[in-house]
Motif scaffolding. Structure first.
Motif, PDB file in Angstrom:
ATOM      1  N   MET A   1       0.839  -1.199   0.000  1.00  0.00           N
ATOM      2  CA  MET A   1       0.000   0.000   0.000  1.00  0.00           C
ATOM      3  C   MET A   1       0.875   1.251   0.000  1.00  0.00           C
ATOM      4  O   MET A   1       1.804   1.372   0.796  1.00  0.00           O
ATOM      5  N   ALA A   2       0.590   2.168  -0.913  1.00  0.00           N
ATOM      6  CA  ALA A   2       1.328   3.433  -0.939  1.00  0.00           C
ATOM      7  C   ALA A   2       0.824   4.343   0.174  1.00  0.00           C
ATOM      8  O   ALA A   2      -0.363   4.373   0.495  1.00  0.00           O
ATOM      9  N   HIS A   3       1.742   5.083   0.749  1.00  0.00           N
ATOM     10  CA  HIS A   3       1.400   6.000   1.829  1.00  0.00           C
ATOM     11  C   HIS A   3       1.608   7.444   1.393  1.00  0.00           C
ATOM     12  O   HIS A   3       2.364   7.726   0.461  1.00  0.00           O
ATOM     13  N   ARG A   4       0.937   8.343   2.091  1.00  0.00           N
ATOM     14  CA  ARG A   4       1.067   9.771   1.830  1.00  0.00           C
ATOM     15  C   ARG A   4       1.766  10.432   3.019  1.00  0.00           C
ATOM     16  O   ARG A   4       1.308  10.291   4.168  1.00  0.00           O
ATOM     17  N   TYR A   5       2.846  11.142   2.733  1.00  0.00           N
ATOM     18  CA  TYR A   5       3.634  11.792   3.785  1.00  0.00           C
ATOM     19  C   TYR A   5       3.663  13.298   3.565  1.00  0.00           C
ATOM     20  O   TYR A   5       3.891  13.773   2.447  1.00  0.00           O
ATOM     21  N   LEU A   6       3.466  14.029   4.662  1.00  0.00           N
ATOM     22  CA  LEU A   6       3.601  15.484   4.644  1.00  0.00           C
ATOM     23  C   LEU A   6       4.854  15.852   5.436  1.00  0.00           C
ATOM     24  O   LEU A   6       5.017  15.453   6.590  1.00  0.00           O
ATOM     25  N   LEU A   7       5.745  16.619   4.817  1.00  0.00           N
ATOM     26  CA  LEU A   7       6.967  17.090   5.458  1.00  0.00           C
ATOM     27  C   LEU A   7       6.734  18.532   5.893  1.00  0.00           C
ATOM     28  O   LEU A   7       6.531  19.409   5.057  1.00  0.00           O
ATOM     29  N   PHE A   8       6.768  18.771   7.194  1.00  0.00           N
ATOM     30  CA  PHE A   8       6.422  20.081   7.758  1.00  0.00           C
ATOM     31  C   PHE A   8       7.709  20.816   8.124  1.00  0.00           C
ATOM     32  O   PHE A   8       8.473  20.378   8.988  1.00  0.00           O
ATOM     33  N   ALA A   9       7.951  21.958   7.461  1.00  0.00           N
ATOM     34  CA  ALA A   9       9.201  22.701   7.638  1.00  0.00           C
ATOM     35  C   ALA A   9       8.923  24.108   8.139  1.00  0.00           C
ATOM     36  O   ALA A   9       8.127  24.839   7.548  1.00  0.00           O
ATOM     37  N   GLU A  10       9.608  24.496   9.218  1.00  0.00           N
ATOM     38  CA  GLU A  10       9.483  25.855   9.751  1.00  0.00           C
ATOM     39  C   GLU A  10      10.791  26.634   9.694  1.00  0.00           C
ATOM     40  O   GLU A  10      10.795  27.847   9.926  1.00  0.00           O
ATOM     41  N   LEU A  11      11.909  25.968   9.381  1.00  0.00           N
ATOM     42  CA  LEU A  11      13.198  26.635   9.236  1.00  0.00           C
ATOM     43  C   LEU A  11      13.963  26.008   8.078  1.00  0.00           C
ATOM     44  O   LEU A  11      13.739  24.834   7.735  1.00  0.00           O
ATOM     45  N   PRO A  12      14.886  26.757   7.465  1.00  0.00           N
ATOM     46  CA  PRO A  12      15.590  26.244   6.282  1.00  0.00           C
ATOM     47  C   PRO A  12      16.337  24.939   6.500  1.00  0.00           C
ATOM     48  O   PRO A  12      16.483  24.140   5.557  1.00  0.00           O
ATOM     49  N   ASN A  37       5.982  26.542   6.735  1.00  0.00           N
ATOM     50  CA  ASN A  37       5.494  27.584   7.638  1.00  0.00           C
ATOM     51  C   ASN A  37       6.682  28.464   8.036  1.00  0.00           C
ATOM     52  O   ASN A  37       7.182  28.394   9.153  1.00  0.00           O
ATOM     53  N   GLY A  38       7.147  29.251   7.088  1.00  0.00           N
ATOM     54  CA  GLY A  38       8.301  30.109   7.341  1.00  0.00           C
ATOM     55  C   GLY A  38       9.266  30.167   6.180  1.00  0.00           C
ATOM     56  O   GLY A  38       9.487  31.232   5.598  1.00  0.00           O
ATOM     57  N   PRO A  39       9.877  29.039   5.788  1.00  0.00           N
ATOM     58  CA  PRO A  39      10.854  29.085   4.695  1.00  0.00           C
ATOM     59  C   PRO A  39      10.220  29.490   3.369  1.00  0.00           C
ATOM     60  O   PRO A  39       9.063  29.183   3.077  1.00  0.00           O
ATOM     61  N   LEU A  51       2.092  22.131  -0.479  1.00  0.00           N
ATOM     62  CA  LEU A  51       0.715  22.435  -0.110  1.00  0.00           C
ATOM     63  C   LEU A  51       0.729  23.750   0.659  1.00  0.00           C
ATOM     64  O   LEU A  51       1.527  23.933   1.568  1.00  0.00           O
ATOM     65  N   ARG A  52      -0.140  24.670   0.277  1.00  0.00           N
ATOM     66  CA  ARG A  52      -0.101  26.015   0.855  1.00  0.00           C
ATOM     67  C   ARG A  52      -1.218  26.300   1.843  1.00  0.00           C
ATOM     68  O   ARG A  52      -1.107  27.220   2.660  1.00  0.00           O
ATOM     69  N   LEU A  53      -2.300  25.548   1.784  1.00  0.00           N
ATOM     70  CA  LEU A  53      -3.470  25.846   2.594  1.00  0.00           C
ATOM     71  C   LEU A  53      -3.846  24.651   3.460  1.00  0.00           C
ATOM     72  O   LEU A  53      -3.571  23.493   3.111  1.00  0.00           O
ATOM     73  N   ILE A  54      -4.512  24.937   4.585  1.00  0.00           N
ATOM     74  CA  ILE A  54      -4.991  23.863   5.448  1.00  0.00           C
ATOM     75  C   ILE A  54      -5.929  22.946   4.668  1.00  0.00           C
ATOM     76  O   ILE A  54      -5.877  21.719   4.807  1.00  0.00           O
ATOM     77  N   GLN A  55      -6.744  23.540   3.806  1.00  0.00           N
ATOM     78  CA  GLN A  55      -7.686  22.741   3.027  1.00  0.00           C
ATOM     79  C   GLN A  55      -6.965  21.774   2.093  1.00  0.00           C
ATOM     80  O   GLN A  55      -7.414  20.638   1.874  1.00  0.00           O
ATOM     81  N   GLU A  56      -5.824  22.208   1.552  1.00  0.00           N
ATOM     82  CA  GLU A  56      -5.055  21.312   0.682  1.00  0.00           C
ATOM     83  C   GLU A  56      -4.467  20.143   1.475  1.00  0.00           C
ATOM     84  O   GLU A  56      -4.404  19.018   0.973  1.00  0.00           O
ATOM     85  N   VAL A  57      -4.051  20.425   2.713  1.00  0.00           N
ATOM     86  CA  VAL A  57      -3.553  19.349   3.572  1.00  0.00           C
ATOM     87  C   VAL A  57      -4.673  18.360   3.876  1.00  0.00           C
ATOM     88  O   VAL A  57      -4.473  17.135   3.830  1.00  0.00           O
ATOM     89  N   LEU A 328      -5.051  26.978  18.370  1.00  0.00           N
ATOM     90  CA  LEU A 328      -5.431  28.343  18.021  1.00  0.00           C
ATOM     91  C   LEU A 328      -4.261  29.081  17.385  1.00  0.00           C
ATOM     92  O   LEU A 328      -4.440  29.800  16.389  1.00  0.00           O
ATOM     93  N   LYS A 329      -3.069  28.891  17.930  1.00  0.00           N
ATOM     94  CA  LYS A 329      -1.875  29.542  17.390  1.00  0.00           C
ATOM     95  C   LYS A 329      -1.696  29.197  15.921  1.00  0.00           C
ATOM     96  O   LYS A 329      -1.479  30.085  15.075  1.00  0.00           O
ATOM     97  N   TYR A 330      -1.772  27.913  15.582  1.00  0.00           N
ATOM     98  CA  TYR A 330      -1.553  27.511  14.191  1.00  0.00           C
ATOM     99  C   TYR A 330      -2.740  27.865  13.300  1.00  0.00           C
ATOM    100  O   TYR A 330      -2.553  28.179  12.120  1.00  0.00           O
ATOM    101  N   ARG A 331      -3.948  27.833  13.830  1.00  0.00           N
ATOM    102  CA  ARG A 331      -5.107  28.255  13.031  1.00  0.00           C
ATOM    103  C   ARG A 331      -4.940  29.704  12.587  1.00  0.00           C
ATOM    104  O   ARG A 331      -5.194  30.056  11.435  1.00  0.00           O
ATOM    105  N   ARG A 332      -4.480  30.550  13.520  1.00  0.00           N
ATOM    106  CA  ARG A 332      -4.291  31.959  13.193  1.00  0.00           C
ATOM    107  C   ARG A 332      -3.128  32.153  12.238  1.00  0.00           C
ATOM    108  O   ARG A 332      -3.191  32.971  11.309  1.00  0.00           O
ATOM    109  N   ALA A 333      -2.038  31.406  12.452  1.00  0.00           N
ATOM    110  CA  ALA A 333      -0.836  31.596  11.643  1.00  0.00           C
ATOM    111  C   ALA A 333      -1.013  31.099  10.213  1.00  0.00           C
ATOM    112  O   ALA A 333      -0.438  31.668   9.276  1.00  0.00           O
TER     113      ALA A 333
END
Length: 335
Positions: A1-12, A37-39, A51-57, A328-333
């Motif tokens: 089964m293929a899996h879907r991975y999201l790589l979350f980056a906040e610094l370079p 979220n930053g770089p 992916l740029r939006l919460i909806q896309e995630v 709440l912090k991430y929803r706003r950001a």
């Protein structure tokens, strides 16, 4: 089964850590996307999908979110996996549990034992020892030894005002650069304050180079000695069986040559560059305890650990804390 991975980056520096994971996942036929979220998106390479939006995630619906930082949006779908941003176990906060991750993928015995004790205490996450994905290329790509008589020093100070050596050593380094034939490469931490960086940027010499590359690994391979303070880069350098000089290290030990005064620097550099290495045996023991995996397959072990948890479920684990403030912090950001 293929899996879907999201790589979350906040610094370079996240890119160098997670690209080996991306390669390993793609080799298995899995789908990989990035959320930045930053770089700047300019850090992404051709063929890397953002992916740029919460909806896309939410539409991508990742099986797991892989994170080298301390936090992740709690409302993102999928297993939350901590892969860490460095070997800095001496730094405040490395073993802090923030209630955001389901799985911690540790480097070796020095980190596995404390995190397993914390897992027993908290009850909502698992710990699997895998090694660190960033250093996979160190072991997969052989180091080419340059036939060069130049002695090469890599200076990699940390950024924290209470730990960085930059203000104390800038003048001494400038003096040494002016008098000695040694080559220097300076690699700033991306969070380094301008006020600390400015005196070092002012050094003018063809023997002194400031690296602007986001990748640290090539610099580790090129240098003979590392000068640092309490930077986690020291442990990365030790994995290559090379000596480290540390200035006022928070957790000094026989595995590195620790200095307390700038005036000790030149003699320490000369000692190590001439091949007299009093730290060798202790350094090898430390590196083995920090990261015993030399096969370049830590990324594969992380994916195996994720797949095992996806396949077998959370079992006896309790629910993670709700973390309403972080939500709440991430929803706003990210809105």
């Amino acid at each position: 089964m293929a899996h879907r991975y999201l790589l979350f980056a906040e610094l370079p520096y996240a890119f160098e850590i997670m690209r080996p994971l991306q390669d390993a996942a793609r080799a298995r036929g899995d789908d990989v996307c990035w959320f930045l979220n930053g770089p700047s998106p300019s850090f992404l390479r051709a063929g890397e999908r953002q992916l740029r939006l919460i909806q896309e995630v939410e539409q991508f619906d990742p099986h797991a979110v892989l994170v080298p930082g301390n936090e992740v949006p709690p409302f993102f779908p999928g297993l939350k996996v901590q892969v860490f941003h460095g070997f800095g176990i001496e730094k405040k906060g490395h073993f802090r549990i923030r209630g955001m991750f389901d799985l911690f993928c540790t480097f070796g015995p020095l980190t596995t034992k404390p995190f397993r004790e914390l897992a027993s205490q908290h009850g909502w996450f698992r710990v699997v020892e895998t090694g660190w994905p960033k250093v996979d290329p160190l072991f997969r790509e052989p180091t080419v030894e340059e036939k060069n008589d130049d002695r090469h020093i890599l200076y990699a100070p940390t950024f924290s005002p209470s730990l960085t050596s930059a203000p104390a050593l800038a003048g001494t380094i400038a003096d040494i650069v002016a008098r000695r034939d040694w080559r220097w490469t300076l690699k700033f931490h991306p969070k380094m304050a301008d006020e600390f960086a400015a005196p070092l940027r002012a050094i003018q010499s063809d023997k002194f180079h400031i690296s602007t590359d986001s990748s640290l690994l090539p610099l580790l391979k090129e240098a003979d000695v590392m000068l640092t303070d309490t930077s986690s880069a020291a442990a990365e350098f030790m994995l290559l069986h090379k000596p480290v000089i540390a200035f006022r290290n928070r957790a000094p030990g026989p595995h590195l040559l620790n200095l307390n005064e700038p005036g000790q620097l030149e003699a320490a550099l000369e000692t190590l560059l001439e091949g007299d290495d009093p730290t060798r045996e202790a350094r090898e023991h430390y590196a083995q305890a920090m990261h015993p995996y030399h096969d370049g397959r830590s990324s594969e072990r992380i994916l195996d650990a994720v797949e095992d948890m996806l396949r077998n479920g959370y079992g006896e684990l309790k629910r993670k804390p709700l973390s309403p403030l972080r939500r709440l912090k991430y929803r706003r950001a990210l809105r």
